[in-house]
Design an enzyme around this catalytic site. Structure first.
Site, short mmCIF file in Angstrom:
data_model
loop_
_atom_site.label_atom_id
_atom_site.label_comp_id
_atom_site.label_asym_id
_atom_site.label_seq_id
_atom_site.Cartn_x
_atom_site.Cartn_y
_atom_site.Cartn_z
N TYR A 206 1.88 -3.49 13.55
CA TYR A 206 0.66 -3.06 13.14
C TYR A 206 -0.10 -2.13 14.07
O TYR A 206 -0.30 -2.55 15.03
CB TYR A 206 -0.18 -3.85 12.41
N GLU B 259 0.75 -1.27 0.07
CA GLU B 259 -0.03 -0.15 -0.14
C GLU B 259 0.99 1.18 -0.05
O GLU B 259 0.64 2.02 -0.74
CB GLU B 259 -0.87 0.01 1.24
N ASP C 142 -1.96 -4.00 3.49
CA ASP C 142 -2.04 -4.04 5.07
C ASP C 142 -2.79 -5.33 5.65
O ASP C 142 -4.03 -5.69 4.99
CB ASP C 142 -2.74 -2.64 5.62
#
Length: 701
Positions: free
Chosen positions: A296, A7, A83
Site C-alpha cells: 500500500y 474500492e 483499503d
C-alpha cells in the site's frame, strides 16, 4: 454465494481468482456517501444535536449502490475489503450502513498487498470495522466541511478568493512565507578565491579555507585582491590525513520520501507518483496472472514485515553473497507517525524490475525499479570509502582538498545515491612538505542568492515535517492549490500567485490559527487520538466550532472588502451592478448579487465576415470558433441555418497525395479517399467537382 466488496474495480478479477468461484468480488468505486448540503449553513451537520451528520448517496454512485444492494440480498455473506486506511475504514462503514450490515459483527478484511498469500491470510483472520477509526475520519470530514464552507464563503465575498480549508490554507501559508523571504532578500557581495595546482600532471581545484589573517569569508574586493597577490609560486602540503568512512543505506520509502525521490530522479509530479504507484499496488498482468507489485502506497512508516525481511535476506545471500547482507534499519516512529502500514516495498524479491519490465509502461517500470532497489538496499551493508584530506598553504593562505575512493560498494550495487563527490580508483601519493606548482589563481565576485521556491516534493517534505495533512492528502492538497490558482507550477516548482498571496495574508491576519502549522499539526494529533479511543469526537468538534463561529462572525464585521471591477451596466434580472469575475474558463461578466442572482453575461464578439453568402439561405458567412478554439466558416443565420464550410486541403501537382489530374474539372487532382464502401479516388475540388473513380488493384503474377 459470498460477496466481497473492494474500492477499485482493478482489484476485482485478481482477488476473485485468489478466492475461488464461490465468491463474487465487486467494487464501490471509492466513497459512496458524503455529507449533505442541507441544514444549518448547508453543512449537512445538526450542530444543535450532538453534531449529527446527514449523509446522502453520491449522485454518481446511486447505480453502484443499487447493484450492491441487490447482490447483498442474495449473498450468504458480505465481506468488506476496502483499503487499509482511514478513508477505507469509513467507506466500509458507509457500505455496511446502506447494505443493512451489522457494523459490530460484519467481516472486514485488511491486507496491504494484493498477493495470494496476503489475501489468504486476511481471509483467515478477518476483523470488524474499527469504529474509532471511522469516528476519526468523520471528525476530519466535518471539520473540513465547517472550515471549508464558512471560511470559503467569507473570503469569496470579501476578497473574491475561491476557497479556504484546514489543510490547504496552512500549506498555502508555508509557500507564502517562503515568497516573503524571497521578496525581502537583499543580496550581499562576497568573493570566491580560486587556486588551481598541477598534481601528477593533472589539474586540481583547491578549496579555500582562510586567508593569511585567518578570515574565512572574503566580503570585499580589497581583501580578495590582497589574497590573490599572495597566490604565486607553489603550495606546500601542511597536513595529510586518511580515514575510513562507512555510508549506510537509506530506509525504505514512505509516501513522502517516494514523492521526493521520484521528483528528484524521475521528474514526476506528486500526483503522477501517486497515480503510477496506485497502478503498481492494484496490480499488473504478469505471465497471465494479475498481481500487485508493491504494498500500500499511503504510509508514513519505514517498517518492514518480518516475513519480507526473511525472504529478502535469503535473496541477498543467494544473489550477492554474505558480504553484502546487512541488518534491518531500526524503526523509529516520530510523534507524527501513525505506523498503520509497512513501508512501500515490492511484494516479491524474485519479481525483479528487469523480469517484469515487458509488462510495464516506462513510468511504471522506473517507479517500480526505484521502490524495489531502495527496499533491497535498506537491508544491505553500507558502502566503505577511504577519504584522503590534504591541507595546503601558500604565504599564509590555507586551502584543502579531499580525494575519495570506494573500498566496498555495499548497497550501491543495487541503489546508488546521487551526489557530487568525485571518486578515484587510486588516491594520489602525497606527503607533508610536498610542493605543487600553482597554475592559475583569482578572485571571483559573487552575490548571495535568495531562498529557492519550493518544489512539489519539497513542499510534501515540509508538510510531513510540520505535521500538516497525512500521506493520503499530500498530493491532493497541492493539486487543490493549483486548481484554485493560488499557486502556479512550472517544472515542479511552485510560485504563489497574487491572489494566493492576498488569501494567505488575509487568513493570517484574521484567522492565524487556521494557517498556523503548529495549530494544524496539533489538530491532526487530536484527530488521530480519536482513532485510538483517547479523545472524544464530540468534545473536539464542539470546542472548535464554538470558537471558530465567533471568529467568522467577527471577521464579517471588521474585514475589509476588496473593490470589485465594474463592467458597466446593471443586471437585467435583478438590477444590481455587473462586475468582472474570474472563473475556471477565464474572465467573465456576472451579477454582483451572486449567489442570490446567478446572471452571467454571454460574451459578445464582433462577427468577422468572409465577404461570401451562404449557398443555403443567402445570409453572410462568418468566422466562428469551436470548443477547441479552431476557427471555421459558417452561416450567420445559425441556429435557423446550420450550414458550415468544410475545410478543403489544397493539393499541388507535386503533392504525394495527388494520383493524377482530374479529367472532369482539369484543375483538381484525384486523391485517395475513404467512403462508405471502402477507398476510392475523388477530386480534391469536391464539392465543386464530385468526379470519382474506382481504385484498380493489380494482380501479382
Amino acid at each position: 454465494m459470498k460477496l466481497v466488496i473492494v474500492e477499485s474495480p482493478t482489484k476485482c478479477e485478481t482477488i476473485k481468482r485468489y478466492l475461488g468461484d464461490e465468491y463474487v468480488v465487486k467494487a464501490s468505486y471509492g466513497h459512496i456517501r458524503d455529507l449533505a448540503t442541507r441544514g444549518k449553513g448547508g453543512l449537512g451537520i445538526d450542530v444543535d444535536n450532538g453534531f449529527t451528520p446527514a449523509y446522502i448517496i453520491n449522485k454518481d454512485k446511486k447505480k453502484v449502490v443499487y447493484d450492491l444492494q441487490k447482490l447483498a440480498k442474495d449473498a450468504d455473506e458480505v465481506i468488506l475489503a476496502t483499503d487499509p486506511d482511514r478513508e477505507g475504514e469509513a467507506i466500509a462503514w458507509h457500505l455496511a450502513k446502506v447494505l443493512d450490515l451489522d457494523v459490530n459483527t460484519n467481516k472486514r478484511l485488511e491486507f496491504h498487498e494484493i498477493t495470494r498469500d496476503s489475501i489468504g491470510e486476511a481471509m483467515k483472520h478477518p476483523r470488524t470495522i474499527d469504529l474509532d477509526l471511522v469516528q476519526s475520519q468523520e471528525a476530519r470530514r466535518m471539520l473540513d466541511r465547517i472550515i471549508g464552507f464558512k471560511l470559503s464563503a467569507l473570503i469569496n465575498k470579501k476578497i473574491h478568493s475561491k476557497s479556504a480549508g484546514r489543510v490547504q490554507s496552512a500549506t498555502l501559508k508555508l509557500a507564502y512565507d517562503q515568497e516573503l523571504k524571497i521578496d525581502e532578500f537583499v543580496p550581499e557581495e562576497y568573493y570566491k578565491i580560486n587556486c588551481v595546482i598541477l598534481l601528477n600532471n593533472k589539474e586540481y581545484d583547491l578549496t579555500f579555507v582562510s586567508d593569511h589573517k585567518g578570515q574565512k569569508d572574503i566580503l570585499n574586493k580589497i581583501d580578495a585582491d590582497e589574497i590573490v597577490k599572495l597566490l604565486n609560486g607553489e603550495v606546500r602540503v601542511t597536513n595529510v590525513s586518511k580515514s575510513i568512512k562507512t555510508v549506510d543505506s537509506k530506509v525504505p520509502f514512505t509516501t513522502s520520501t517516494l514523492q521526493q525521490e521520484a521528483f528528484s530522479r524521475l521528474k514526476f509530479k506528486t500526483d503522477k507518483t501517486q497515480r503510477v504507484a496506485q497502478s503498481l499496488y492494484e496490480g499488473i498482468e504478469v505471465n497471465g496472472e494479475h498481481v500487485g507489485l508493491i504494498t500500500y502506497m499511503r504510509t508514513d512508516s519505514t517498517r518492514l514485515a518480518p516475513i519480507f525481511i526473511q525472504r529478502a535476506t535469503a535473496y541477498i545471500l543467494e544473489t550477492y553473497g554474505k558480504d553484502y547482507l546487512g541488518k534491518p534499519k531500526a524503526f523509529k516512529a516520530s510523534e507524527l507517525t501513525q505506523d498503520a502500514h509497512e513501508a512501500i516495498r515490492p511484494t516479491s524479491n524474485h519479481r525483479t524490475p528487469e523480469s517484469v519490465r515487458k509488462y510495464l509502461t516506462p513510468d511504471q517500470y522506473n517507479l517500480y525499479k526505484l521502490i524495489y532497489n531502495r527496499t533491497l538496499a535498506s537491508l544491505m551493508k553500507g558502502k566503505k570509502e577511504e577519504v584522503l584530506t590534504v591541507n595546503f598553504d601558500v604565504n599564509g593562505v590555507s586551502f584543502k582538498s579531499e580525494f575519495t575512493r570506494t573500498l566496498f560498494q555495499g548497497f550501491e550495487i543495487v541503489y546508488k545515491d546521487e551526489d557530487d563527490v568525485k571518486r578515484y580508483k587510486e588516491l594520489p601519493d602525497i606527503h607533508v612538505d610536498d610542493k605543487f606548482l600553482i597554475i592559475s589563481s583569482g578572485a571571483e565576485q559573487k552575490f548571495t542568492t535568495p531562498p529557492s521556491r519550493y518544489s512539489e516534493a519539497k513542499m510534501v517534505k515540509l508538510m510531513e515535517e510540520v505535521g500538516i495533512g497525512r500521506p493520503s492528502t499530500y498530493a491532493s492538497t497541492i493539486s487543490t492549490l493549483k486548481k484554485r490558482k493560488y499557486v502556479t507550477e512550472e517544472k515542479g516548482i511552485l510560485t504563489v500567485t497574487d491572489q494566493g498571496k492576498k488569501t494567505a495574508h488575509v487568513l493570517d491576519k484574521y484567522f492565524p490559527d487556521i494557517v498556523n502549522a503548529k495549530y494544524t499539526a496539533d489538530m491532526e494529533s487530536k484527530l488521530d487520538s480519536i482513532s485510538e479511543g483517547d479523545e472524544s469526537f464530540l468534545n473536539i468538534i464542539s470546542t472548535f466550532y464554538e470558537g471558530f463561529i465567533k471568529e467568522i462572525e467577527h471577521a464579517y464585521q471588521i474585514m475589509y472588502v476588496d473593490e470589485v471591477e465594474l463592467a458597466g451596466g446593471n443586471c437585467p434580472k435583478c438590477g444590481a451592478p455587473l462586475i468582472y469575475k474570474d472563473g475556471k474558463n477565464g474572465r467573465f461578466i456576472g451579477c454582483s448579487n451572486y449567489p442570490k442572482c446567478d446572471y452571467v453575461q454571454k460574451e459578445k464578439k464582433e462577427l468577422v465576415y468572409t465577404g461570401e453568402n451562404c449557398p443555403v439561405c443567402g445570409k453572410p458567412l462568418v468566422e466562428r470558433q469551436d470548443a477547441t478554439g479552431k476557427v471555421f466558416v459558417a452561416c450567420s443565420g445559425y441556429p435557423k441555418c446550420n450550414y458550415t464550410v468544410k475545410e478543403t486541403k489544397v493539393i499541388e501537382a507535386d503533392s504525394k497525395e495527388a494520383v493524377k489530374k482530374c479529367p472532369e474539372c482539369e484543375t483538381g487532382y484525384l486523391i485517395k479517399k475513404r467512403g462508405k464502401y471502402g477507398y476510392f479516388l475523388g477530386c480534391s475540388n469536391y464539392p465543386k467537382c464530385n468526379h470519382m473513380e474506382k481504385i484498380i488493384k493489380r494482380r501479382r503474377k
